[in-house]
Design a protein around this motif. Sequence first.
Motif, PDB file in Angstrom:
ATOM      1  N   LEU A  94       0.824  -1.206   0.000  1.00 53.17           N
ATOM      2  CA  LEU A  94       0.000   0.000   0.000  1.00 53.17           C
ATOM      3  C   LEU A  94       0.863   1.263   0.000  1.00 53.17           C
ATOM      4  CD1 LEU A  94      -2.848  -0.981   2.493  1.00 53.17           C
ATOM      5  CD2 LEU A  94      -2.924  -0.959  -0.007  1.00 53.17           C
ATOM      6  N   VAL A  95       1.988   1.216   0.702  1.00 52.33           N
ATOM      7  CA  VAL A  95       2.894   2.367   0.687  1.00 52.33           C
ATOM      8  C   VAL A  95       3.446   2.572  -0.718  1.00 52.33           C
ATOM      9  CG1 VAL A  95       5.006   3.358   1.637  1.00 52.33           C
ATOM     10  CG2 VAL A  95       3.464   2.068   3.129  1.00 52.33           C
ATOM     11  N   THR A  96       3.758   1.486  -1.401  1.00 55.80           N
ATOM     12  CA  THR A  96       4.228   1.585  -2.786  1.00 55.80           C
ATOM     13  C   THR A  96       3.154   2.206  -3.675  1.00 55.80           C
ATOM     14  OG1 THR A  96       5.702  -0.326  -2.542  1.00 55.80           O
ATOM     15  CG2 THR A  96       5.049   0.284  -4.784  1.00 55.80           C
ATOM     16  N   ASP A  97       1.909   1.788  -3.487  1.00 59.82           N
ATOM     17  CA  ASP A  97       0.810   2.389  -4.252  1.00 59.82           C
ATOM     18  C   ASP A  97       0.744   3.893  -4.017  1.00 59.82           C
ATOM     19  OD1 ASP A  97       0.107  -0.108  -5.176  1.00 59.82           O
ATOM     20  OD2 ASP A  97      -1.552  -0.377  -3.763  1.00 59.82           O
ATOM     21  N   LEU A  98       0.932   4.304  -2.768  1.00 58.15           N
ATOM     22  CA  LEU A  98       0.911   5.734  -2.434  1.00 58.15           C
ATOM     23  C   LEU A  98       2.026   6.473  -3.152  1.00 58.15           C
ATOM     24  CD1 LEU A  98       0.270   8.266  -0.703  1.00 58.15           C
ATOM     25  CD2 LEU A  98       1.646   7.228   1.128  1.00 58.15           C
ATOM     26  N   LEU A  99       3.224   5.930  -3.085  1.00 57.78           N
ATOM     27  CA  LEU A  99       4.385   6.606  -3.670  1.00 57.78           C
ATOM     28  C   LEU A  99       4.341   6.614  -5.199  1.00 57.78           C
ATOM     29  CD1 LEU A  99       7.175   5.191  -1.335  1.00 57.78           C
ATOM     30  CD2 LEU A  99       5.986   7.383  -1.159  1.00 57.78           C
ATOM     31  N   GLU A 100       3.648   5.646  -5.784  1.00 56.84           N
ATOM     32  CA  GLU A 100       3.572   5.572  -7.241  1.00 56.84           C
ATOM     33  C   GLU A 100       2.333   6.248  -7.808  1.00 56.84           C
ATOM     34  OE1 GLU A 100       3.915   1.453  -8.259  1.00 56.84           O
ATOM     35  OE2 GLU A 100       6.084   1.377  -7.852  1.00 56.84           O
ATOM     36  N   SER A 101       1.564   6.890  -6.956  1.00 55.32           N
ATOM     37  CA  SER A 101       0.368   7.591  -7.415  1.00 55.32           C
ATOM     38  C   SER A 101       0.732   8.706  -8.396  1.00 55.32           C
ATOM     39  CB  SER A 101      -0.378   8.189  -6.214  1.00 55.32           C
ATOM     40  OG  SER A 101      -1.425   9.037  -6.644  1.00 55.32           O
ATOM     41  N   ASP A 102      -0.152   8.964  -9.332  1.00 57.03           N
ATOM     42  CA  ASP A 102       0.047  10.057 -10.273  1.00 57.03           C
ATOM     43  C   ASP A 102      -0.100  11.421  -9.597  1.00 57.03           C
ATOM     44  OD1 ASP A 102       0.449   8.299 -12.366  1.00 57.03           O
ATOM     45  OD2 ASP A 102      -1.658   8.274 -12.958  1.00 57.03           O
ATOM     46  N   ASP A 104       0.801  14.103  -6.589  1.00 58.95           N
ATOM     47  CA  ASP A 104       2.002  14.394  -5.813  1.00 58.95           C
ATOM     48  C   ASP A 104       1.654  14.500  -4.326  1.00 58.95           C
ATOM     49  OD1 ASP A 104       4.614  14.946  -5.202  1.00 58.95           O
ATOM     50  OD2 ASP A 104       4.509  17.064  -5.769  1.00 58.95           O
ATOM     51  N   HIS A 105       1.382  13.339  -3.707  1.00 51.53           N
ATOM     52  CA  HIS A 105       1.079  13.321  -2.285  1.00 51.53           C
ATOM     53  C   HIS A 105       2.344  13.550  -1.464  1.00 51.53           C
ATOM     54  CE1 HIS A 105      -2.959  11.958  -3.031  1.00 51.53           C
ATOM     55  NE2 HIS A 105      -2.548  10.863  -3.643  1.00 51.53           N
ATOM     56  N   GLU A 106       2.151  13.999  -0.223  1.00 53.48           N
ATOM     57  CA  GLU A 106       3.270  14.104   0.701  1.00 53.48           C
ATOM     58  C   GLU A 106       3.324  12.858   1.570  1.00 53.48           C
ATOM     59  OE1 GLU A 106       4.993  16.684   4.504  1.00 53.48           O
ATOM     60  OE2 GLU A 106       2.990  17.115   3.722  1.00 53.48           O
ATOM     61  N   PHE A 107       4.496  12.233   1.647  1.00 54.61           N
ATOM     62  CA  PHE A 107       4.728  11.159   2.602  1.00 54.61           C
ATOM     63  C   PHE A 107       5.151  11.787   3.921  1.00 54.61           C
ATOM     64  CE2 PHE A 107       7.885   8.641   4.861  1.00 54.61           C
ATOM     65  CZ  PHE A 107       7.191   7.473   5.111  1.00 54.61           C
TER      66      PHE A 107
END
Length: 324
Positions: A94-102, A104-107
């Motif tokens: 799920l973290v990978t899905d977040l980071l690969e989102s189109d 530009d979310h902030e981690f």
Amino acid sequence: MGSVVISLDAELGWGFHDLESLPGRRVEAGRRGWSTMLELLETYEIPATWAVVGHLMLESCDGRHADHPAPDEWFERERTTWRDREDLRFCPDLVTDLLESDVDHEFASHSFSHVLFDRPETDAEIAAAELERSVEIAADWGLSIDSFVYPRNGVGHRDVLAEYGVRAYRGRSPTGDGVWGLLDSTIRDRSMLVEPTIDEYGLVDVPASLFLFGFEGPARTVAESIWRDPMVVQVRRGIDEAVRRDGVFHMWLHPNNLVGKQDDRRMRAILEYLDRRRSETDLRVETMNRIAQRTVDGNVTTASDADGGVISVSRPAPASRSND
């Protein structure tokens, strides 16, 4: 013109592992809600700050964490009843899905194991261990941590955050949640906009405005049967206020709040309205880190010295360490 911020406390089982009585539907809804929120945010191209519990980024562990100074019982559920529930303890997928989102979310960080920073038993050593482990895991993923969301919004040990390079945290909301929040914003006509400030440690406090799932249960069912979802109505008031005025409307939730289609509809209605108002106006949709950067930049002034040179005067230096 103001800004809107959305922050999410991404925790799966870690948000509940210390509780005797578990909210079963929410515990099981974490993965579903995470994926649903990512999909909805991508649909409307809205960036958010995702505060992730660091342990979720691990592939595996022994459940003991002998090098962590927390009491042995802190990880007991991980070793016992949740020993075979890796889906609640880990989610690198799920973290990978977040980071690969189109989008530009902030981690961001939600600590390593959801330790409560405002409790007397959480001393500086435990707080530092939570930050140190979170920073190490983030670095293993090629990430850094700029923003921090306190577990259960219990603000504490801000000096430790500053020591580990964090620049912003989500502070407490000036208004209540649920029914009290509705009373504050409607009958009492209190503003839901907040103003980020720089504290004595050099950290930017980006206070919360509104918890999006504070009005639930029978009261929500009755309200929706005769009117509209009261949280959607309240959010629209906050967004419209941000359009009219300078300030930040900061709404937050857990992915595990989305336990069913009714909750999905709430979030879709909120994001759809935010997207529409953004397209019609100069309203900004920003992450906590972006708000922090603008706050720091706005706190830097320039002056001329006696020889005509330029002097920069910026935010205060972090204070010496103390138990916040």
